[in-house]
Design a protein around this motif. Structure first.
Motif, mmCIF file in Angstrom:
data_model
loop_
_atom_site.group_PDB
_atom_site.id
_atom_site.type_symbol
_atom_site.label_atom_id
_atom_site.label_comp_id
_atom_site.label_asym_id
_atom_site.label_seq_id
_atom_site.Cartn_x
_atom_site.Cartn_y
_atom_site.Cartn_z
ATOM 1 N N VAL A 5 0.782 -1.249 0.000
ATOM 2 C CA VAL A 5 0.000 0.000 0.000
ATOM 3 C C VAL A 5 0.809 1.292 0.000
ATOM 4 O O VAL A 5 0.259 2.355 -0.295
ATOM 5 C CB VAL A 5 -0.947 0.031 1.219
ATOM 6 N N VAL A 41 -8.329 -3.521 0.850
ATOM 7 C CA VAL A 41 -7.501 -2.858 -0.155
ATOM 8 C C VAL A 41 -8.106 -3.181 -1.520
ATOM 9 O O VAL A 41 -8.115 -4.335 -1.944
ATOM 10 C CB VAL A 41 -6.041 -3.333 -0.069
ATOM 11 N N LYS A 85 0.643 -0.038 -5.623
ATOM 12 C CA LYS A 85 -0.333 -0.629 -4.711
ATOM 13 C C LYS A 85 -0.741 -2.010 -5.191
ATOM 14 O O LYS A 85 -0.752 -2.300 -6.387
ATOM 15 C CB LYS A 85 -1.562 0.286 -4.631
#
Length: 729
Positions: free
Chosen positions: A79, A456, A428
């Motif tokens: 992330v 996520v 990411k």
């Protein structure tokens, strides 16, 4: 709005303030502390005096404390916007994996654990979860090579485990860091929604790409292009390029399956699949192969029938349908839904703005499970952050944070923290997943440590004139991943080892798959929906400016005809969808069940991946482009199957689902059984929802998963609902 008593959590959220240097320093400190504990236990405890409390318990409590930091340390690589921090996270994870392997292969510790196991495995004074920990740990040491006599073979096994860790970390890092894409003219992207094309990078003036658009392989670009682009050649280029986007992973995958096979044979297993499945619900590869084989036979006629109908649609559109290609499928599947079932995806998406959809989902979980979600705004974050800075409790400004509580009926206690990281960015993680940030457990002084969990995802970003809008399949994906997050939050286990989704792989998907049914229930679709023009005055004005139906406002909630169009399409082309899942599962089992060491060494994974996909799904790939149009139903003898390396993009098989991908299908058996037996009549039955929470979700992996199912269902699980749902009963 939650009452004031829900405002101040009793536990501060974790901090995300690491620098690359500090992250590595913390990793070294954690490892050294744990190693010191191991050395001290070995020094102070003799085999004849070894007990659960003197050996297993200190190690378990050390694991609990380590997990509060190690999960976050490894999370940064998925992330963080800082490439150096991502690299440090990768390096730290490798250090932690290497230490874990070393610790799991310590003969001196194993001798103590073995002594405890022999004395206390049937000790009824130990609570059930502690006995399960003892059994799992004891077997874990054996599965880590301590059943192999000390010497060259054990040393080789250790080297293999360390190399496999490196391969897994590098493979996933390559996918996260992937920056590929293709340049197309606007004409080549004809049909792709303007919401997508308007956000694509434009070629600079004076360059060869002037006037073109850069289409990435990220989901918000990739899927709409495959579904809506009218140019078949563009779809082909995008499909093939996406299947080749991480070719550096080809050799990593091949090395991994060869090393897995060698490690299994060193332990005395005939192959890696036998080793992996032994501890799962299926127990043996034969059980898995029989299940997949039976399902393949049942689904094959439906797949052929669906392809025939889709070919008719393609022929009506193009005049030629001798072949039905992989890059045809999302396009004509979407077109069939729109034309034959009046499914207007763009109109449907207008009723699923991302933020209001999340609000609706959280409300469902509140009512069903007795929870309260309190969104933490800037002032709230400042108040609960240990540093006094709200920005320190998130890893990116776009991240949303919720404190989660039991409602009054459940006691009003604190549950944990939920994070939502919803939009794509460079570096990411590229799919949709739930990550545990900190697990819950009971501390050494008897108090509860509360969990933190993160979703996520990679949904399109909002613009000043329009919010992020979800297609219905994206709503299902989001609800599924939130289901994992809820499992992670409400778990109540003594040890972090068993917390939340830490179950066997062929059960872990069942709770979230079961919850997907809410996205196909008319009352819940309506409850989730809200037309985006009702979100703000600015959005209302923007909608009116772009509306083609004059000033007539849309309904605030989704109209019944749209809901019916969604529900009626649930099983359209379902056989092809499940045959796709079968392709993944059968490929996974095939590469992990080689007949010999030489067989896996000589295996062409790319060719096998593409050939199996054709044989199982019946969809043509580039290998069919130059074959005779009259020979459409057989595999060409001279087919070239090396046109892509899809396995190199398949993170599941390198990151924990090896010899386990079948679990996505087999766990549907359990999810269908739970839903149809308990929730079909009334999905919002709060009494049953709370029983499900306490009986299934709270247990995590702290007891045998089959026993969890028996307790919830009141009987042995059945395949009846699964096959009935697929129309195969």
């Amino acid at each position: 709005m939650a009452s004031a008593k829900y405002r101040k959590p009793p536990q501060a959220p974790p901090l995300f303030t690491h620098t690359p240097e500090r992250l590595l320093q913390d990793t070294d400190r954690i490892i050294e502390r744990s190693k010191s504990l191991q050395d001290r236990v070995v020094k102070d405890v003799s085999q004849d005096k070894a007990t659960f409390d003197s050996v297993l318990l200190p190690f378990a409590q050390d694991d609990d404390q380590m997990s509060l930091s190690t999960h976050i340390i490894g999370f940064y690589q998925a992330v963080s916007t800082d490439a150096k921090l991502r690299d440090a996270s990768t390096e730290a994870e490798k250090k932690m994996d290497d230490f874990s392997i070393e610790a799991s292969m310590r003969e001196d510790i194993f001798q103590l654990v073995d002594s405890v196991f022999k004395k206390q495995k049937d000790d009824q004074k130990l609570d059930a979860e502690s006995r399960r920990l003892l059994e799992k740990d004891h077997k874990g040491y054996i599965r880590m090579g301590l059943g192999i006599p000390a010497g060259p073979k054990r040393d080789r096994f250790k080297a293999i485990k360390k190399r496999l860790s490196e391969l897994s970390i590098t493979f996933q890092k390559n996918l996260n860091e992937e920056q590929g894409g293709l340049w197309f003219t606007p004409q080549e992207l004809d049909g792709v929604p303007e919401d997508v094309t308007s956000n694509l990078k434009k070629g600079e003036k004076g360059t060869e790409h002037e006037g073109k658009l850069w289409l990435t392989f990220k989901y918000p670009d990739l899927f709409p292009t495959q579904k809506y682009c009218r140019n078949a050649e563009t779809r082909r280029k995008v499909f093939v390029a996406n299947e080749n986007k991480c070719n550096e992973n080809v050799q990593l995958f091949k090395e991994a399956i060869v090393l897995r096979d060698e490690a299994a044979r060193l332990l005395g297993y005939p192959n890696h699949a036998t080793f992996r499945i032994e501890d799962k619900m299926a127990k043996t590869p034969k059980t898995v192969d029989d299940f997949l084989g039976d399902l393949r036979k049942r689904l094959a006629p439906g797949g052929e029938s669906e392809i025939a109908k889709l070919k008719e649609l393609k022929k009506a559109e193009t005049g030629n349908a001798d072949k039905y290609f992989l890059w045809d499928h999302r396009f004509y599947d979407t077109l069939m839904l729109e034309r034959d079932y009046k499914l207007d995806q763009n109109r449907i998406a207008e009723y699923f703005p991302l933020q209001s959809s999340i609000d609706g989902m959280l409300k469902i979980f509140e009512e069903l499970f007795g929870l309260v979600f309190v969104k933490l705004e800037a002032e709230d974050r400042n108040a609960i952050s240990e540093t006094g800075k709200g920005e320190d409790i998130v890893w990116h400004p776009d991240v949303h944070v919720f404190s989660v509580w039991d409602d009054e009926g459940e006691g009003s206690g604190f549950v944990g923290y939920l994070y939502l990281d919803l939009h794509p960015r460079d570096g990411k993680y590229g799919h949709a997943a739930n990550f545990n940030i900190q697990p819950g457990f009971i501390t050494s002084n008897g108090t509860r440590r509360y969990p933190a969990t993160a979703l996520v995802c990679n949904f399109s970003k909002p613009t000043p004139k329009k919010p992020s809008l979800l297609k219905h399949d994206e709503v299902v994906t989001l609800f599924h991943e939130l289901g994992h997050g809820i499992h992670d939050l409400v778990s109540r286990t003594t040890y972090s080892r068993f917390h939340g989704t830490s179950t066997v792989r062929d059960f872990v998907e069942a709770p979230s798959q079961m919850l997907e049914n809410w996205c196909w229930t008319p009352s819940q679709i309506k409850a989730l929906s809200k037309h985006w023009s009702y979100l703000s005055d600015e959005y209302k004005q923007s909608y009116l400016e772009s509306a083609t139906n004059g000033d007539k406002p849309p309904a605030e909630s989704m109209p019944d005809d749209l809901i019916e169009s969604i529900v009626s399409t649930r099983h359209v082309n379902d056989a092809l969808f499940n045959l796709r899942q079968l392709h993944f599962g059968i490929f996974d089992m095939t590469v992990h069940e080689p007949s010999s060491r030489s067989a896996v060494e000589s295996l062409d994974a790319s060719g096998l991946y593409n050939r199996l996909r054709y044989e199982i799904s019946g969809l043509d790939g580039p290998e069919a482009l130059n074959t005779s149009s009259t020979d459409t139903n057989s595999t060409p003898d001279d087919a070239k199957w090396d046109w892509a390396n899809g396995q190199a993009t398949f993170a599941h098989l390198i990151g924990g689902y090896d010899a386990g991908y079948y679990g996505y299908l087999s766990s549907q058996v359990y999810s269908a059984d739970m839903f149809y037996s308990v929730f079909k009549r009334d999905p919002m039955d709060g009494k049953e929802g709370r029983r499900y929470r306490h009986t299934v979700l709270e247990r995590g992996g702290s007891q045998d998963e089959m026993e969890t199912l028996r307790q919830f269902l009141g009987r042995e699980p059945s395949t009846e609902a699964f096959y009935r749902e697929l129309g195969l009963s």
